[in-house]
Scaffold this motif. Structure first.
Motif, PDB file in Angstrom:
ATOM      1  N   LEU A   1       0.815  -1.223   0.080  1.00  0.00           N
ATOM      2  CA  LEU A   1      -0.144  -0.029  -0.019  1.00  0.00           C
ATOM      3  C   LEU A   1       0.816   1.205   0.033  1.00  0.00           C
ATOM      4  CD1 LEU A   1      -2.486  -0.864   2.671  1.00  0.00           C
ATOM      5  CD2 LEU A   1      -2.717  -1.328   0.396  1.00  0.00           C
ATOM      6  N   GLY A   2       2.299   1.280   0.088  1.00  0.00           N
ATOM      7  CA  GLY A   2       2.934   2.199   0.370  1.00  0.00           C
ATOM      8  C   GLY A   2       3.676   1.977   2.039  1.00  0.00           C
ATOM      9  N   HIS A   3       4.714   2.674   1.921  1.00  0.00           N
ATOM     10  CA  HIS A   3       5.440   2.754   3.278  1.00  0.00           C
ATOM     11  C   HIS A   3       4.557   3.441   4.247  1.00  0.00           C
ATOM     12  CE1 HIS A   3       9.176   1.098   1.821  1.00  0.00           C
ATOM     13  NE2 HIS A   3       9.002   1.851   0.873  1.00  0.00           N
ATOM     14  N   ARG A   4       4.444   2.884   5.420  1.00  0.00           N
ATOM     15  CA  ARG A   4       3.710   3.478   6.651  1.00  0.00           C
ATOM     16  C   ARG A   4       2.193   3.895   6.114  1.00  0.00           C
ATOM     17  NH1 ARG A   4       5.135   7.738   9.042  1.00  0.00           N
ATOM     18  NH2 ARG A   4       6.388   8.698   7.597  1.00  0.00           N
ATOM     19  N   HIS A   5       1.535   3.117   5.558  1.00  0.00           N
ATOM     20  CA  HIS A   5       0.149   3.447   5.352  1.00  0.00           C
ATOM     21  C   HIS A   5      -0.687   3.769   6.587  1.00  0.00           C
ATOM     22  CE1 HIS A   5      -4.003   3.053   3.812  1.00  0.00           C
ATOM     23  NE2 HIS A   5      -3.389   3.388   2.713  1.00  0.00           N
ATOM     24  N   PRO A   6      -1.190   4.988   6.598  1.00  0.00           N
ATOM     25  CA  PRO A   6      -1.816   5.700   7.735  1.00  0.00           C
ATOM     26  C   PRO A   6      -3.014   4.470   8.519  1.00  0.00           C
ATOM     27  CG  PRO A   6      -2.331   7.165   5.992  1.00  0.00           C
ATOM     28  CD  PRO A   6      -1.132   6.019   5.508  1.00  0.00           C
ATOM     29  N   LYS A   7      -3.728   3.983   7.732  1.00  0.00           N
ATOM     30  CA  LYS A   7      -4.929   3.157   8.117  1.00  0.00           C
ATOM     31  C   LYS A   7      -4.261   1.827   8.824  1.00  0.00           C
ATOM     32  CE  LYS A   7      -8.848   4.801   5.474  1.00  0.00           C
ATOM     33  NZ  LYS A   7      -9.654   4.306   4.410  1.00  0.00           N
ATOM     34  N   VAL A   8      -3.243   1.312   8.128  1.00  0.00           N
ATOM     35  CA  VAL A   8      -2.561   0.203   8.767  1.00  0.00           C
ATOM     36  C   VAL A   8      -2.053   0.485   9.976  1.00  0.00           C
ATOM     37  CG1 VAL A   8      -0.890  -1.654   8.277  1.00  0.00           C
ATOM     38  CG2 VAL A   8      -2.420  -0.845   6.212  1.00  0.00           C
ATOM     39  N   ASP A   9      -1.046   1.627   9.902  1.00  0.00           N
ATOM     40  CA  ASP A   9      -0.232   1.767  11.098  1.00  0.00           C
ATOM     41  C   ASP A   9      -1.153   2.150  12.155  1.00  0.00           C
ATOM     42  OD1 ASP A   9       1.914   1.233   9.569  1.00  0.00           O
ATOM     43  OD2 ASP A   9       2.730   3.265   9.789  1.00  0.00           O
ATOM     44  N   GLU A  10      -2.477   2.942  11.783  1.00  0.00           N
ATOM     45  CA  GLU A  10      -3.427   3.099  12.799  1.00  0.00           C
ATOM     46  C   GLU A  10      -4.040   2.072  13.822  1.00  0.00           C
ATOM     47  OE1 GLU A  10      -4.015   5.650  14.619  1.00  0.00           O
ATOM     48  OE2 GLU A  10      -5.708   5.085  15.697  1.00  0.00           O
ATOM     49  N   ALA A  11      -4.401   0.767  12.731  1.00  0.00           N
ATOM     50  CA  ALA A  11      -4.756  -0.439  13.127  1.00  0.00           C
ATOM     51  C   ALA A  11      -3.830  -1.036  14.254  1.00  0.00           C
ATOM     52  CB  ALA A  11      -5.225  -1.374  12.044  1.00  0.00           C
ATOM     53  N   ALA A  12      -2.554  -1.029  13.765  1.00  0.00           N
ATOM     54  CA  ALA A  12      -1.421  -2.028  14.423  1.00  0.00           C
ATOM     55  C   ALA A  12      -1.316  -1.046  15.761  1.00  0.00           C
ATOM     56  CB  ALA A  12      -0.077  -1.635  13.691  1.00  0.00           C
ATOM     57  N   ARG A  13      -1.182   0.337  15.754  1.00  0.00           N
ATOM     58  CA  ARG A  13      -0.970   1.116  16.929  1.00  0.00           C
ATOM     59  C   ARG A  13      -2.230   0.621  18.074  1.00  0.00           C
ATOM     60  NH1 ARG A  13       1.112   5.375  14.293  1.00  0.00           N
ATOM     61  NH2 ARG A  13      -1.113   6.038  13.583  1.00  0.00           N
TER      62      ARG A  13
ATOM     63  N   PHE B   1       5.923 -15.979  18.228  1.00  0.00           N
ATOM     64  CA  PHE B   1       5.060 -14.843  17.653  1.00  0.00           C
ATOM     65  C   PHE B   1       4.097 -15.040  16.865  1.00  0.00           C
ATOM     66  CE2 PHE B   1       9.754 -14.002  18.838  1.00  0.00           C
ATOM     67  CZ  PHE B   1       9.636 -13.507  20.031  1.00  0.00           C
ATOM     68  N   TRP B   2       3.728 -16.329  16.560  1.00  0.00           N
ATOM     69  CA  TRP B   2       2.733 -16.331  15.418  1.00  0.00           C
ATOM     70  C   TRP B   2       1.334 -16.118  15.845  1.00  0.00           C
ATOM     71  CZ3 TRP B   2       4.114 -21.937  12.804  1.00  0.00           C
ATOM     72  CH2 TRP B   2       5.497 -21.625  12.293  1.00  0.00           C
ATOM     73  N   CYS B   3       1.108 -15.732  17.092  1.00  0.00           N
ATOM     74  CA  CYS B   3      -0.354 -15.591  17.267  1.00  0.00           C
ATOM     75  C   CYS B   3      -0.387 -13.813  17.500  1.00  0.00           C
ATOM     76  CB  CYS B   3      -1.033 -16.049  18.409  1.00  0.00           C
ATOM     77  SG  CYS B   3      -1.355 -17.582  17.968  1.00  0.00           S
ATOM     78  N   GLY B   4       0.890 -13.035  17.332  1.00  0.00           N
ATOM     79  CA  GLY B   4       0.873 -11.710  17.563  1.00  0.00           C
ATOM     80  C   GLY B   4      -0.397 -11.120  16.732  1.00  0.00           C
ATOM     81  N   ALA B   5      -1.060 -10.219  17.784  1.00  0.00           N
ATOM     82  CA  ALA B   5      -2.048  -9.568  17.289  1.00  0.00           C
ATOM     83  C   ALA B   5      -1.932  -8.380  16.479  1.00  0.00           C
ATOM     84  CB  ALA B   5      -3.126  -9.295  18.420  1.00  0.00           C
ATOM     85  N   THR B   6      -0.746  -7.644  16.607  1.00  0.00           N
ATOM     86  CA  THR B   6      -0.452  -6.315  15.905  1.00  0.00           C
ATOM     87  C   THR B   6      -0.415  -6.671  14.339  1.00  0.00           C
ATOM     88  OG1 THR B   6       0.572  -5.311  17.750  1.00  0.00           O
ATOM     89  CG2 THR B   6       1.080  -4.596  15.768  1.00  0.00           C
ATOM     90  N   SER B   7       0.319  -7.637  14.062  1.00  0.00           N
ATOM     91  CA  SER B   7       0.343  -7.797  12.703  1.00  0.00           C
ATOM     92  C   SER B   7      -0.874  -8.388  11.980  1.00  0.00           C
ATOM     93  CB  SER B   7       1.453  -8.915  12.348  1.00  0.00           C
ATOM     94  OG  SER B   7       1.497 -10.115  13.051  1.00  0.00           O
ATOM     95  N   MET B   8      -1.725  -9.197  12.863  1.00  0.00           N
ATOM     96  CA  MET B   8      -2.910  -9.471  12.391  1.00  0.00           C
ATOM     97  C   MET B   8      -4.037  -8.467  12.075  1.00  0.00           C
ATOM     98  SD  MET B   8      -3.571 -13.147  14.123  1.00  0.00           S
ATOM     99  CE  MET B   8      -2.320 -14.462  13.996  1.00  0.00           C
ATOM    100  N   ALA B   9      -3.784  -7.402  12.959  1.00  0.00           N
ATOM    101  CA  ALA B   9      -4.712  -6.151  12.932  1.00  0.00           C
ATOM    102  C   ALA B   9      -4.224  -5.327  11.675  1.00  0.00           C
ATOM    103  CB  ALA B   9      -4.618  -5.195  14.057  1.00  0.00           C
TER     104      ALA B   9
END
Lengths: 410, 410
Positions: B70-82, B291-299
């Protein structure tokens, strides 16, 4: 599963998961191995507490099965990660963080002259084994039967889909048993690539064993005599017992070591470290992955190590683990319940005597869980820097009640 | 390395890295394979631009070697991760995000009835192969020679530290060559576990090849006839060509597929998806990681997929890639420089004719780099949703000058 023990959201997530995830869940986090009543899905964590999706709060002694070494969502680590995320994580190459982290580890881990990074503990152990074979031009790997070194065909504890060739060059020994080690090395003859050992014996469902220094020294001398690598699997223990490598206190240095879990307080990271002897070989190995240079987890690791070092994290965890162990031992004696505690205080194991089917242990941890303390009946547990004396005392007030239940059953 | 081409911080980081990282850097992100002048270390990214540690800005056509879709540091993705980080990432079990993501993928990927998650593309391909062996009770894997399926002994392109047994059950074919496929399957006899194929041929330094639908159909029919699995390695191509599986447009569905790279826009995540036939087997396989269940990367993955679907990401990338391809073709013709472009428009490859040592290609990309456009001389490149027509036109203004340099050399 009794309905009363599994509340609404966890139950509905299990039902949904059964449709889209094999078996509803897989791997070590599947609760099938835990007593009925354990939650499968979690919502959040803070310090040494975590909450399941139905809002129940637990004092946590699993620490995400090891990674959480400072406590869940440690503010300094998360702040470092957030700052890095605002610059970039996964770029076209590594960031400055990679060099800083490698320098930090080389300065801290006694045997390490260099470091490489990956994502899973299994990545790190596999890289060590492959590197030992490449460097020595030999093939045999001596390792302890029952030891966990990862979940791929050469080492998985459940060999589904594994061919005999995947392990044809493995020779198994008994951990801490010098005679079996010597026999295995003799069997390998002039084809010995490596001796692979865990930091201590932490086999699932078994009493833990600290390394016998004589065994460790013999492993070192046999590796030297055979021009083979001594590989220390420090994935589970690394940074909990000491910051310098788990065999450093007994004065035995490996050639290669595998790290993961606690290295970045839950951010996905693993590392291989090695000495000068294996530097050239390591530069020849093609080891790589799409996310292995991710800067966020490296920034988190730098912050994790700073906090561990400043607070003398391993010593704090040892003290808290010992406080738990002493309290549990006194309670068990008072209730007339025979247990055995084993392993380092920072990574305690509590098993019940005369409990081959883990029935007592399972009931014990379930009674603790109902009272808000999350323990494990078979796997070693983990302390973190976030556990305070008050937390341990709270846990002990609960284990006292749980022992009371077990005592009545006897 | 000429000093003038490597500025201060990159140079000093390389010197520091040489002391603590084998070879100064390892794996696919080591710049040794790139012309002198390419930066090794990066500071930040934003959209389709990235900056090296010395502050030089590049219009990026590598997208972190695939993950950044989507491009580096996509705001919607980073916001979901945060948001997820503020609850918890690595807990004692999975979060609700895992079920949501598995449901989303099963709804989107045509052949998928279930999903499992891991961290590396190599985790996913290894799981597929192991699962196929477990499910069928057979051993042979048919795969294309030169295809990249990961960097561990059974598949690494550089077999340092690899034993012959690691590959004793591999049978190699030529991609898109039905005769070699049929011969390999015949050779496997009644021991065929799987046919493993890349989404398209994207071998390093070679012209790319789209899958011949007749080859794909034959792979499917041979897998069926032999009770073997058809495994699609969609690690590199997945979610760039279509959201439904890269062979979906040609009407051939695999049994198992491996995914990673673009699945979470740079957050570390991989997935295996499979059909009903392999569900039971998948529930028997012990596949797991810390780390396979890490929720941040899934969000992050959930957000990535939402943006890709809403914006019709694959079609946008195809249009932008075609705009680049058409412009480059016209320029090359105008300058009288013979090139060949290959592969899907979203993942372009530009190779020069009569350029066995990649000298022309290396000079071309270096001229582009000097003008702020980051291309690769041998590996396929990647478009992202962040690339606009104006960005492509900017890139073309640079490639026009770079072709001018090459034309003068001829």
């Amino acid at each position: 599963m009794t309905e009363s023990r599994i509340a609404g959201l966890d139950r509905s997530l299990r039902q949904r998961a059964l449709k889209v995830v094999p078996g509803g869940m897989y791997g070590h986090m599947r609760v099938a191995g835990l007593p009925e009543g354990y939650p499968q899905f979690f919502a959040r964590g803070e310090g040494c507490y975590l909450w399941d999706v139905d809002g129940r709060k637990y004092l946590d002694f699993m620490c995400s099965w090891g990674p959480v070494v400072l406590g869940h969502r440690h503010p300094k680590v998360d702040e470092a990660a957030r700052r890095q995320m605002e610059q970039g994580d996964c770029l076209n190459g590594p960031s400055e963080r990679m060099v800083e982290l490698a320098e930090r580890l080389v300065g801290l881990v006694t045997h390490a002259d260099w470091a490489m990074f990956s994502k899973n503990g299994t990545d790190a152990t596999t890289t060590c084994v492959t590197l030992a074979r490449g460097a020595t031009g030999k093939r045999k790997i001596v390792l302890a039967s029952g030891a966990y070194h990862g979940a791929v065909p050469w080492c998985s504890p459940y060999p589904y889909g594994v061919t005999s060739e995947d392990r044809v060059h493995a020779i198994y020994i008994k951990y801490n048993d010098i005679a079996s080690l010597e026999a295995a090395v003799a069997q390998a003859g002039n084809d010995l690539a490596a001796i692979l050992v865990s930091a201590f014996r932490h086999d699932y469902g078994q009493h833990q064993e600290l390394p016998d220094p004589a065994f460790a020294r013999r492993a070192r001398s046999l590796a030297d005599a055979n021009d083979a690598a001594l590989i220390l699997d420090d994935v589970r223990a690394g940074f909990r017992l000491t910051l310098h490598g788990s065999w450093d206190p007994i004065g035995v240095q490996p050639d290669l070591s595998a790290w993961s879990k606690a290295i970045a307080n839950g951010y996905a990271l693993a590392a291989v470290m090695g000495n000068e002897r294996f530097r050239q070989a390591a530069s020849q190995l093609y080891a790589t992955g799409s996310f292995w240079c991710g800067a966020t987890s490296m920034a988190a690791a730098l912050a994790t190590i700073d906090v561990l070092e400043t607070a003398n994290g391993p010593e704090h965890m040892r003290l808290m683990g010992q406080r738990l162990r002493d309290g549990v031992a006194a309670q068990a004696a008072r209730h007339g319940v025979a247990i055995r505690q084993s392993g380092p205080a920072q990574m305690p194991s509590i098993l019940f005597e005369d409990d081959a089917d883990y029935a007592k242990g399972s009931r014990f941890v379930l009674e603790a869980l109902k009272r808000g303390v999350y323990l494990h009946p078979k796997h070693n547990m983990f302390l973190s820097l976030a556990h305070t004396a008050a937390d341990i005392d709270l846990a002990l007030s609960v284990t006292d009640e749980a022992f009371g239940v077990i005592a009545k059953l006897q």
